[in-house]
Design an enzyme around this catalytic site. Sequence first.
Site, short mmCIF file in Angstrom:
data_model
loop_
_atom_site.label_atom_id
_atom_site.label_comp_id
_atom_site.label_asym_id
_atom_site.label_seq_id
_atom_site.Cartn_x
_atom_site.Cartn_y
_atom_site.Cartn_z
N TYR A 1 0.87 -1.18 0.00
CA TYR A 1 0.00 0.00 0.00
C TYR A 1 0.90 1.23 0.00
O TYR A 1 1.40 1.64 1.05
CB TYR A 1 -0.85 -0.05 1.26
CG TYR A 1 -2.04 0.89 1.33
CD1 TYR A 1 -2.26 1.90 0.42
CD2 TYR A 1 -2.96 0.73 2.36
CE1 TYR A 1 -3.36 2.73 0.52
CE2 TYR A 1 -4.06 1.56 2.48
CZ TYR A 1 -4.25 2.55 1.55
OH TYR A 1 -5.34 3.38 1.69
N LYS B 1 -0.39 -1.19 -4.72
CA LYS B 1 -1.40 -0.14 -4.90
C LYS B 1 -0.63 1.16 -4.89
O LYS B 1 -0.21 1.65 -3.83
CB LYS B 1 -2.37 -0.23 -3.70
CG LYS B 1 -3.36 0.92 -3.53
CD LYS B 1 -4.15 0.66 -2.22
CE LYS B 1 -5.23 1.68 -1.92
NZ LYS B 1 -4.74 3.04 -1.73
#
Lengths: 303, 303
Positions: B139, B167
Amino acid sequence: MSIAFPMFRGLSAFPITPTDAHGQVNTDGLVRLVQRLAAAEVDSIGLLGSTGTYAYLTRSERRRAIEAAVGCLDGRVPLIVGVGALRTDDAQDLARDAKAAGADGLLLAPVSYTPLTDDEVFEHFVAVAQATELPLCIYNNPGTTHFTFSDDLVVRLAEVPSIAAVKNPAPPPTEARARHEALRARVPSTFAIGYSGDWNTPNAVLAGGDAWYSVVGGLLPVPALGLLRTAQAGDEAEVARWNGRFQPLWDLFKELSSLRVMYAAADILGLCRAKPPRPILPLPPAAYRRVAAALETLDAGGR
Amino acid sequence: MSIAFPMFRGLSAFPITPTDAHGQVNTDGLVRLVQRLAAAEVDSIGLLGSTGTYAYLTRSERRRAIEAAVGCLDGRVPLIVGVGALRTDDAQDLARDAKAAGADGLLLAPVSYTPLTDDEVFEHFVAVAQATELPLCIYNNPGTTHFTFSDDLVVRLAEVPSIAAVKNPAPPPTEARARHEALRARVPSTFAIGYSGDWNTPNAVLAGGDAWYSVVGGLLPVPALGLLRTAQAGDEAEVARWNGRFQPLWDLFKELSSLRVMYAAADILGLCRAKPPRPILPLPPAAYRRVAAALETLDAGGR
């Protein structure tokens, strides 16, 4: 100048908080560090600051750390305690814990995940300030919280009863006087304006700053006091000489972070062997040797 | 292209986590939001992401949220769970909790207080990845964690078994293709490269991105899927038309943060009345009215 809260003036020494790998505070180790600061007669102790890894410790371990420090200090030195937390209710609980455990003052950083607005930080500070009657210092530490206090926001907060001081990042020496005087002119004379960022702070004290919130002072209080007292006396030449002795350490602070360097220094000096909380890693051996050399330069009185 | 982990492809919808003022999860409200996403047939659900305020919730509340979502989904939609924490051992515990509660995948952000080095983040991710066998998505959210993953670090982490996706913040449209292809060329074809930052992500999907990790999709899955499917089909003109419908919302996301806007939108749409965790404040009435107008524009099919 009125000195309503002497704890927010002079040298505030910020020790590391030794823990085991699971975040349990080694209170014996902490007491040794705190006793050393009291023996050196620092002006205050800043427990559970950024260097004290407050953000990585549970509420109960933070309480244990405060109780250990209060127990060994027995009122000899004012104790300021960091009560920052992501949630407002958690920071309020931490403030109440600090008060109950015997702290003399609070230090509050606007810890953030979702970036905060000025109004959110203002309301957060009011809520925590109102949780106890202890005097509170605004902890402006953009490098860790990613929130920067404007002078406007500090001025607004300075009107809140019990918000008594700010710990600002020390500006570069060429800007220190102008920036200090600009804020000084806008807050009550009882409101203390102190600085952190060890390498720039002596010059900020020369420029009128009320306090040095010091990482190096948390481990090496005697030379830190030597440097601070010359700055308080306004002796620019002596400040420059002292800064020369500290320079190799300042360079390492800027390169590796003062926190990582202090863990290595505590180990090198035989004061405690704690590691910083993972994910923060201990410095590798090559950096350890540079820290040892920097400590020798300081000890020898300069290069 | 191999699709080893379909959960890291397509629309991953990130709902808010409704709580009371003390941080206790309103599981009924959460289930309503999750059911709505399952009914719309999103490709995955990202529970306890930044929008899901994971950073503000205790371990036990995070566990309760996962159990509630797993219970109502019954395997219909893959569930990705955010397990970020400041401490490595805490993030490992959260990963084990997520696995035990029935999550399908993990999302890990390098939450920081003391700024972290690349090596520290690498070791942190390896430690959490090894805590379970669940596939893990990196992330990369510099706006909240203040750590930015270089492609070099993503490439290094992509070699770790079970680290299956990233991501990334969606680049500006003019840079999307070059940056996507530069990373794509350096990671295994099974490694999924997805994007977040709702306003730029449709263009990043046009440029080859595997997933849209979507805030708006967590509340408005039907139009988000409409937009995503046109991007997956490579239809630039239709993407531009959809973006026009979303534009007033994108503008508010950029100005007020998508999290604050989503809390207001959930209230306006009558889906749940939760407030964000203090210190984050609900939007004031004037901003509420602008959110309502943006929702109307979206609903009406454009301005």
